[in-house]
Design a protein around this motif. Sequence first.
Motif, mmCIF file in Angstrom:
data_model
loop_
_atom_site.group_PDB
_atom_site.id
_atom_site.type_symbol
_atom_site.label_atom_id
_atom_site.label_comp_id
_atom_site.label_asym_id
_atom_site.label_seq_id
_atom_site.Cartn_x
_atom_site.Cartn_y
_atom_site.Cartn_z
ATOM 1 N N ILE A 252 0.832 -1.211 0.000
ATOM 2 C CA ILE A 252 0.000 0.000 0.000
ATOM 3 C C ILE A 252 0.866 1.260 0.000
ATOM 4 O O ILE A 252 2.023 1.231 0.416
ATOM 5 C CB ILE A 252 -0.977 0.024 1.194
ATOM 6 C CG1 ILE A 252 -0.221 -0.063 2.523
ATOM 7 C CG2 ILE A 252 -2.003 -1.069 1.099
ATOM 8 C CD1 ILE A 252 -0.285 1.162 3.327
ATOM 9 N N VAL B 21 0.772 5.335 1.244
ATOM 10 C CA VAL B 21 0.080 6.362 2.013
ATOM 11 C C VAL B 21 0.039 7.629 1.167
ATOM 12 O O VAL B 21 1.041 8.009 0.566
ATOM 13 C CB VAL B 21 0.817 6.618 3.350
ATOM 14 C CG1 VAL B 21 0.182 7.765 4.116
ATOM 15 C CG2 VAL B 21 0.834 5.354 4.198
ATOM 16 N N ASP C 214 -6.864 -4.479 6.553
ATOM 17 C CA ASP C 214 -6.699 -3.037 6.293
ATOM 18 C C ASP C 214 -6.612 -2.259 7.615
ATOM 19 O O ASP C 214 -5.574 -1.705 7.949
ATOM 20 C CB ASP C 214 -7.786 -2.493 5.354
ATOM 21 C CG ASP C 214 -9.196 -2.858 5.768
ATOM 22 O OD1 ASP C 214 -9.386 -3.498 6.833
ATOM 23 O OD2 ASP C 214 -10.144 -2.491 5.041
ATOM 24 N N ASP C 215 -7.688 -2.242 8.407
ATOM 25 C CA ASP C 215 -7.603 -1.498 9.668
ATOM 26 C C ASP C 215 -6.970 -2.320 10.793
ATOM 27 O O ASP C 215 -6.648 -1.774 11.853
ATOM 28 C CB ASP C 215 -8.970 -0.950 10.087
ATOM 29 C CG ASP C 215 -10.016 -2.035 10.287
ATOM 30 O OD1 ASP C 215 -9.662 -3.141 10.747
ATOM 31 O OD2 ASP C 215 -11.191 -1.786 9.987
ATOM 32 N N ASP C 216 -6.792 -3.627 10.571
ATOM 33 C CA ASP C 216 -6.181 -4.512 11.573
ATOM 34 C C ASP C 216 -6.853 -4.411 12.945
ATOM 35 O O ASP C 216 -6.217 -4.655 13.975
ATOM 36 C CB ASP C 216 -4.672 -4.230 11.732
ATOM 37 C CG ASP C 216 -3.845 -4.914 10.646
ATOM 38 O OD1 ASP C 216 -4.271 -5.979 10.167
ATOM 39 O OD2 ASP C 216 -2.783 -4.384 10.278
ATOM 40 N N ASN D 193 -4.782 12.007 10.960
ATOM 41 C CA ASN D 193 -3.661 11.906 10.049
ATOM 42 C C ASN D 193 -3.307 10.439 9.812
ATOM 43 O O ASN D 193 -3.396 9.631 10.726
ATOM 44 C CB ASN D 193 -2.468 12.650 10.694
ATOM 45 C CG ASN D 193 -1.205 12.498 9.903
ATOM 46 O OD1 ASN D 193 -1.183 12.767 8.705
ATOM 47 N ND2 ASN D 193 -0.159 12.037 10.554
ATOM 48 N N ILE D 194 -2.910 10.148 8.582
ATOM 49 C CA ILE D 194 -2.366 8.814 8.284
ATOM 50 C C ILE D 194 -0.986 9.015 7.670
ATOM 51 O O ILE D 194 -0.839 9.771 6.707
ATOM 52 C CB ILE D 194 -3.300 8.023 7.360
ATOM 53 C CG1 ILE D 194 -4.626 7.831 8.120
ATOM 54 C CG2 ILE D 194 -2.673 6.701 6.931
ATOM 55 C CD1 ILE D 194 -5.570 6.841 7.597
ATOM 56 N N SER D 195 0.008 8.402 8.264
ATOM 57 C CA SER D 195 1.372 8.662 7.800
ATOM 58 C C SER D 195 2.110 7.349 7.566
ATOM 59 O O SER D 195 1.755 6.317 8.137
ATOM 60 C CB SER D 195 2.115 9.500 8.843
ATOM 61 O OG SER D 195 2.185 8.772 10.061
ATOM 62 N N PRO D 196 3.146 7.373 6.729
ATOM 63 C CA PRO D 196 3.936 6.151 6.561
ATOM 64 C C PRO D 196 4.794 5.921 7.799
ATOM 65 O O PRO D 196 5.126 6.881 8.500
ATOM 66 C CB PRO D 196 4.812 6.455 5.343
ATOM 67 C CG PRO D 196 4.796 7.924 5.179
ATOM 68 C CD PRO D 196 3.610 8.483 5.910
ATOM 69 N N PRO D 197 5.150 4.679 8.111
ATOM 70 C CA PRO D 197 6.014 4.436 9.266
ATOM 71 C C PRO D 197 7.416 4.964 8.979
ATOM 72 O O PRO D 197 7.776 5.130 7.817
ATOM 73 C CB PRO D 197 6.022 2.913 9.391
ATOM 74 C CG PRO D 197 5.683 2.407 8.035
ATOM 75 C CD PRO D 197 4.842 3.449 7.380
ATOM 76 N N ARG E 131 -1.949 4.446 16.107
ATOM 77 C CA ARG E 131 -1.959 2.983 15.971
ATOM 78 C C ARG E 131 -1.606 2.585 14.545
ATOM 79 O O ARG E 131 -1.927 3.301 13.591
ATOM 80 C CB ARG E 131 -3.329 2.423 16.358
ATOM 81 C CG ARG E 131 -4.489 2.966 15.536
ATOM 82 C CD ARG E 131 -5.816 2.408 15.992
ATOM 83 N NE ARG E 131 -5.830 0.971 15.912
ATOM 84 C CZ ARG E 131 -6.222 0.295 14.833
ATOM 85 N NH1 ARG E 131 -6.640 0.911 13.746
ATOM 86 N NH2 ARG E 131 -6.191 -1.020 14.825
ATOM 87 N N PRO E 132 -0.935 1.428 14.388
ATOM 88 C CA PRO E 132 -0.595 0.980 13.036
ATOM 89 C C PRO E 132 -1.813 0.383 12.324
ATOM 90 O O PRO E 132 -2.671 -0.233 12.968
ATOM 91 C CB PRO E 132 0.443 -0.121 13.268
ATOM 92 C CG PRO E 132 0.601 -0.259 14.744
ATOM 93 C CD PRO E 132 -0.438 0.532 15.426
ATOM 94 N N ILE E 133 -1.890 0.588 11.030
ATOM 95 C CA ILE E 133 -2.896 -0.073 10.190
ATOM 96 C C ILE E 133 -2.173 -0.705 9.001
ATOM 97 O O ILE E 133 -0.976 -0.498 8.833
ATOM 98 C CB ILE E 133 -4.012 0.905 9.734
ATOM 99 C CG1 ILE E 133 -3.405 2.114 9.016
ATOM 100 C CG2 ILE E 133 -4.832 1.392 10.929
ATOM 101 C CD1 ILE E 133 -4.444 3.052 8.397
ATOM 102 N N ALA F 85 1.204 1.743 7.607
ATOM 103 C CA ALA F 85 0.747 3.124 7.804
ATOM 104 C C ALA F 85 0.436 3.296 9.280
ATOM 105 O O ALA F 85 0.170 2.322 9.997
ATOM 106 C CB ALA F 85 -0.487 3.402 6.957
ATOM 107 N N LEU F 86 0.517 4.535 9.741
ATOM 108 C CA LEU F 86 0.203 4.856 11.131
ATOM 109 C C LEU F 86 -0.970 5.822 11.134
ATOM 110 O O LEU F 86 -0.947 6.825 10.416
ATOM 111 C CB LEU F 86 1.409 5.494 11.819
ATOM 112 C CG LEU F 86 2.604 4.568 12.043
ATOM 113 C CD1 LEU F 86 3.844 5.367 12.419
ATOM 114 C CD2 LEU F 86 2.282 3.542 13.129
ATOM 115 N N GLU F 87 -1.974 5.518 11.947
ATOM 116 C CA GLU F 87 -3.180 6.339 11.985
ATOM 117 C C GLU F 87 -3.240 7.053 13.329
ATOM 118 O O GLU F 87 -3.079 6.410 14.370
ATOM 119 C CB GLU F 87 -4.388 5.406 11.817
ATOM 120 C CG GLU F 87 -5.727 6.063 11.928
ATOM 121 C CD GLU F 87 -6.854 5.031 11.871
ATOM 122 O OE1 GLU F 87 -7.614 5.054 10.899
ATOM 123 O OE2 GLU F 87 -6.981 4.217 12.806
#
Lengths: 252, 312
Positions: free
Chosen positions: A17, A19, A121-123, A219-223, B120-122, B127-129
Motif C-alpha cells: 500500500i 500512504v 486493512d484497519d487490523d 492523520n495517516i502517515s507512513p512508518p 496505531r498501526p494499520i 501506515a500509522l493512523e
Amino acid sequence: MKILVAVKRVVDHNVRIRVRPDGTGVETAGVRMSMNPFCKHAVEAAVQLAEAGKADEIVVVSIGPKGTNDVILTALAMGAHRGILVEAEQKLETLTIAKLLAKIVAEEQPDLILLGKQAVDDDSNHVGQMLAALTDRPQATFASEIKVDGTTLEVTREVDYGRETLSLPLPALVTADLRLNTPRNAALPMVMKARSKPLAVRAAADLGVDLTPRLTVENISPPPERVAGKSVASVSEFAASVAAEVNEMEAL
Amino acid sequence: MSVLLLAEHDNGKLSPATARLVAAASQLGPVDLLVVAEEPAAIAEAASTLSNVRKVLVAKGPETADSLASTLERCAKSYQFVSANASTVGKDVIPRLAAKLDIQPVTDIVAIAAPNRFTRPIYAGNALETVTDPQPLHLLTFRASAFRPVAAGAAAPVETLDNSVTSVARLLAAHRTESDIPDLSTAQIVIGGGVSVGSAAGFQLIEKLGKTLGAAVGATRAAVDAGYAPNDWQIGQTGKIIAPDLYIAIGISGALQHLAGIQGAKKIFAINTDPEAPLMKLADVALVGDLFEIIPQLIAELEKLGVTKPTG
Ligand SMILES: Cc1cc2nc3c(=O)[nH]c(=O)nc-3n(C[C@H](O)[C@H](O)[C@H](O)COP(=O)(O)OP(=O)(O)OC[C@H]3O[C@@H](n4cnc5c(N)ncnc54)[C@H](O)[C@@H]3O)c2cc1C
C-alpha cells in the motif's frame, strides 16, 4: 444449523500500500481489492460444516460501497447459499459495522456466526467480539479448529501462551484464524452458478443504526523508514557486530 | 482522569508486559491495576510492586472473554479510561466491553500524543493512523512492546472486589508451550527462523543460538505452518509483534506480513542464501550464506568473544 458469515472487501493482501502524501489515507484508487483473507477461512469453515451435514444454510453478509458484491459472489462460489449486501458509501467504524450486522442477525437468527479474526486493512480485530456482545453470545476468537456436537461447539483457539479449547453452547460466535483450514478456490462452474444465487441489497441507512463516526482521524502517515545497512563477508564480522550490539544494550 | 488497566498474566505469574502497560497507562492518569484470575493472590502481590500503580484491585473469577467483559463492565463507571494489553486477552475483551458500553475503542496503541489522541498501526504497520477520541470513556489497548517498562516501586494497596460473574464459555483445556526461553514480545534479543530451517530439529539449532545470547526464539508463519515451531512463536501481522533491541532473522525472506511484526526492532540482522531477499536489503547487517553452515560457526565465534547474556 444456520450459519451467518460476515466478509469484508479489502485491499488485496499482496498489494504494497501507499500512504497519500497529504496524510488523508491510503491510496485505494485502481488498487486490486479482494476478500479479507481471514474471512475466506470463515467462509471455508461454514462450507465444510455444510458438507459434513452439520449446517443446512449459509448466509453471507458484507457491508460496503457498491462493488462489494464481488466478495459476496466469491463466498457464494465457494458454497454459501445466499448473500446480503448492506450498502454504505461512507467509511464505517467497527462499532457501526457490528451494529449493522446485529440487525441482520436479529432478522436471520443464525445458530452460528462466523467471521475472520481481523481485517488486514484497519487490523482492528473488533467486529466479532462486538457482535458477540451485541447479540449476547459467547465467543471463541482466533479459532484453529471447530467441532460441532449437537448444540455445543468445541473450539480450539490460538492464544499468546499456546492453544486452548473452549466449549460453547449455540447460539455462538467464532472468528477464524489462518490455521482453521485451507480455503478453496471455486471452480469456474461454481463461479457461474454463484451469479444465480440470491443476493439481497439493503441500504445501511435503512437499518436504523447511526452511521456517524465517533473518532476523528487526524492523520495517516507512513512508518519511519529504515536506513539500509551493510553486508558483511564473514561469520566473524557478523559475530563482532552482534557482540557490539549486545554490549550496547542497557540491561533492563 | 483515572485509568483502569487489566493486568496481563499467565499461569499464575504476572506477565512482564504489565510493567510496559503501566508505563503507557500512566501517561493518561493515575493507574489502578485490575487482576482477574482463578488464583489471583500471587499475581496481585507482584502487580502491587510496580511503580506508578495507585492501587491493585483483585477479582477472583473466570478468565473467559464473556466473564472478563462483565467484570470490567462493573468497574468501568468509576474511570475515564479502561485499558488492556493488545494481546489475545485484550483483543478478546476490550471490543466486547466496548459494544456493551456503546463506545468505539481505540486499540493497539503505539503512541499517546495527548490523553485523547492516539496513534496505531494499520495495514500491517505500513501506515500509522492518529485519531482523536472525544468519547467520555476511552476504551484502549496498548501494544506493550512500544513502551519501556516501569521499574519496581513502593507496594500499592490491594483491594478485593466481589466478582460473582459466571461464564457461558467453558475452558476445556489449555496447552502451554513450556520452555525456559524469554518472552518473545518483551525480549531484548530475538532470533527468528524461517521455513528454510527445514524441521523441528533444525529449530533446535536456532534455540541453541538463542541460548548463547539469552534470546527469545520466534518463527515465520511458513515455519509454523510446516510444523517446525509452535504457533505462539509466530512473529508478524497475525502472530506476535516484537520490538527487541536486536532481531536476528535466519533464512527469512521478509514478506510484508512478517515485516509487520518486526518494525519495532531497533536493529535487524539477517542471514540468507539469497542476497536479494527483501529482509536482506532492509537489514542493518546482512550475511549471505547457508544457515546450517553459519549458525554453528556463529555460536562458536560468540562463545569465543564471550558475549554476555543480557537479562531481559
Ligand atoms: C493474511 C496473511 C497473514 C500472514 N501473516 C504472517 C505472519 O504473521 N507472520 C509471518 O511470518 N508470515 C505471515 N504470512 C505469510 C507470509 O506472507 C510469508 O509466506 C512468510 O512470512 C514467509 O516465511 P519464510 O520467510 O519462512 O519463507 P519464504 O518466504 O519461503 O523464505 C525462505 C527464505 O529462506 C532462504 N533460505 C533458503 N534456504 C536457506 C538456507 N539454507 N540458509 C539461509 N537461508 C535460506 C530463502 O532464500 C528465502 O529468502 C501471512 C500471510 C497471509 C496471506
